[in-house]
Write an enzyme that holds these catalytic residues in place. Structure first.
Site, PDB file in Angstrom:
ATOM      1  N   LYS A  26       0.870  -1.181   0.000  1.00  0.00           N
ATOM      2  CA  LYS A  26       0.000   0.000   0.000  1.00  0.00           C
ATOM      3  C   LYS A  26       0.907   1.231   0.000  1.00  0.00           C
ATOM      4  O   LYS A  26       1.598   1.503   0.972  1.00  0.00           O
ATOM      5  CB  LYS A  26      -0.907  -0.009   1.230  1.00  0.00           C
ATOM      6  N   ASP A  28       2.077   5.247  -0.278  1.00  0.00           N
ATOM      7  CA  ASP A  28       1.634   6.531   0.275  1.00  0.00           C
ATOM      8  C   ASP A  28       1.720   7.583  -0.823  1.00  0.00           C
ATOM      9  O   ASP A  28       2.659   8.374  -0.896  1.00  0.00           O
ATOM     10  CB  ASP A  28       2.526   6.910   1.462  1.00  0.00           C
ATOM     11  N   GLU A 167       3.471   2.081   4.120  1.00  0.00           N
ATOM     12  CA  GLU A 167       2.131   2.376   4.623  1.00  0.00           C
ATOM     13  C   GLU A 167       1.341   1.138   5.017  1.00  0.00           C
ATOM     14  O   GLU A 167       0.525   1.182   5.935  1.00  0.00           O
ATOM     15  CB  GLU A 167       1.354   3.173   3.580  1.00  0.00           C
TER      16      GLU A 167
END
Length: 326
Positions: A26, A28, A167
């Site tokens: 994931k 950022d 993240e």
């Protein structure tokens, strides 16, 4: 088209295991749909704003083919890690000349993770595995663009991203179709930080000086029962109060946010419930326009964010976008 969204996964169990799932980092960054039609590239934020002029280093996407629609994220790497503040600065750039200079000194990379349309064919009904295979073939060697890797062990990836200060993880079902605008359980997100997007409805100065920002009052839009935002009799957006955010506003961050808030028209009190008079004292109420990210330690029983800290402005989101948040 609006992007498909991930649902929060259960942090107690972590990413799902087994061959039905794959897992991605994931990142950022800023979510963007890259839409090419007739050789013209549009880079669309979740609010539908085209920011292609701000990111000239991605113009090679226009040469892929006459018609394609990609889903992905624009990321700026600083010291080997994504920097959200740096990519947000790029989004704000409206001058082509300034964007060209920033493209040389602070370039973004477009991490494309899905293929939604190709040569007039809608691919959203295909399973993720088929869209992914076509995406890898299409984007091999395109400057400024990468297809991020996928992993089979989500729990191992979650631990690795924590160690590396990233993240979090997004887990996706291999057979999942792409559901535009839907927050689906076919995609599960496991962030390491509980970061939420909220709307600023007012602000108060720092004690002892009106020239510095002391705190902002924040909330989230109210659903009117039909999926649309609730408004007052004058058509103004109503917010459920989520508390006051003061941490993270020291120095340049607070000065920059205050300058942005001073551009927003003043308005009547925008929250659906009264807040204690000491908290409201000295506050300026605003039209709910500015979306910010805050990190918090969860939510109290009365809906307040616990120990919230300002993370940055979200120019890619509108208050209405937050109706999609759980």
């Amino acid at each position: 088209m609006r992007p498909m969204l991930a649902t929060h996964g259960d942090p107690r169990t972590g990413p799902p295991a087994g061959p039905a799932w794959v897992h991605e980092v994931k990142w950022d960054g800023i979510r963007l749909l890259a839409d090419v039609t007739g050789g013209r590239l549009r880079l669309l934020t979740r609010s539908g704003r085209d920011i292609a002029v701000a990111l000239p280093e991605l113009r090679a996407l226009a040469d892929l083919c006459d018609d394609v629609l990609l889903d992905g994220e624009a990321v700026t790497m600083i010291g080997g890690r994504p920097s959200f503040s740096h990519v947000v600065d790029r989004v704000h750039t409206a001058s082509a000349a300034a964007a060209g200079r920033l493209a040389r000194t602070r370039p973004v990379t477009y991490l494309a993770f899905d293929l939604l349309r190709l040569d007039g064919m809608d691919l959203t009904a295909l399973p993720w595995s088929a869209r992914r295979a076509a995406l890898e073939d299409l984007l091999d060697g395109v400057p400024g663009v990468q297809v991020p890797p996928v992993y089979v062990d989500g729990r191992e990836l979650l631990a690795a991203t924590a160690d590396q200060g990233l993240e979090g993880v997004v887990s996706k079902r291999r057979d999942a179709t792409y559901q535009p605008g839907v927050r689906s359980t076919d995609w599960l997100k496991f962030p390491h930080r509980d970061v939420r997007s909220v709307v600023v409805g007012g602000w108060r100065p720092q004690t002892g000086t009106a020239a510095r920002l002391g705190a902002v009052h924040v909330g989230v839009p109210v659903d009117d029962g039909t999926g649309a935002p609730a408004v007052d009799p004058w058509g103004r957006l109503l917010l459920d109060y989520r508390g006051r955010v003061g941490s993270g506003l020291a120095g340049r961050a607070g000065s920059t946010l205050l300058a942005r808030l001073e551009e927003v028209p003043r308005a009547a009190y925008p929250f659906t419930a009264d807040i204690p008079r000491p908290e409201a004292a000295g506050s300026t109420w605003l039209e709910p326009q500015v979306v910010i990210d805050v990190a918090a330690l969860g939510v109290t029983a009365d809906g307040r964010l616990r120990q919230p800290s300002f993370q940055g402005v979200r120019p890619d989101l509108t208050p209405e976008d937050l109706l999609e948040e759980p």
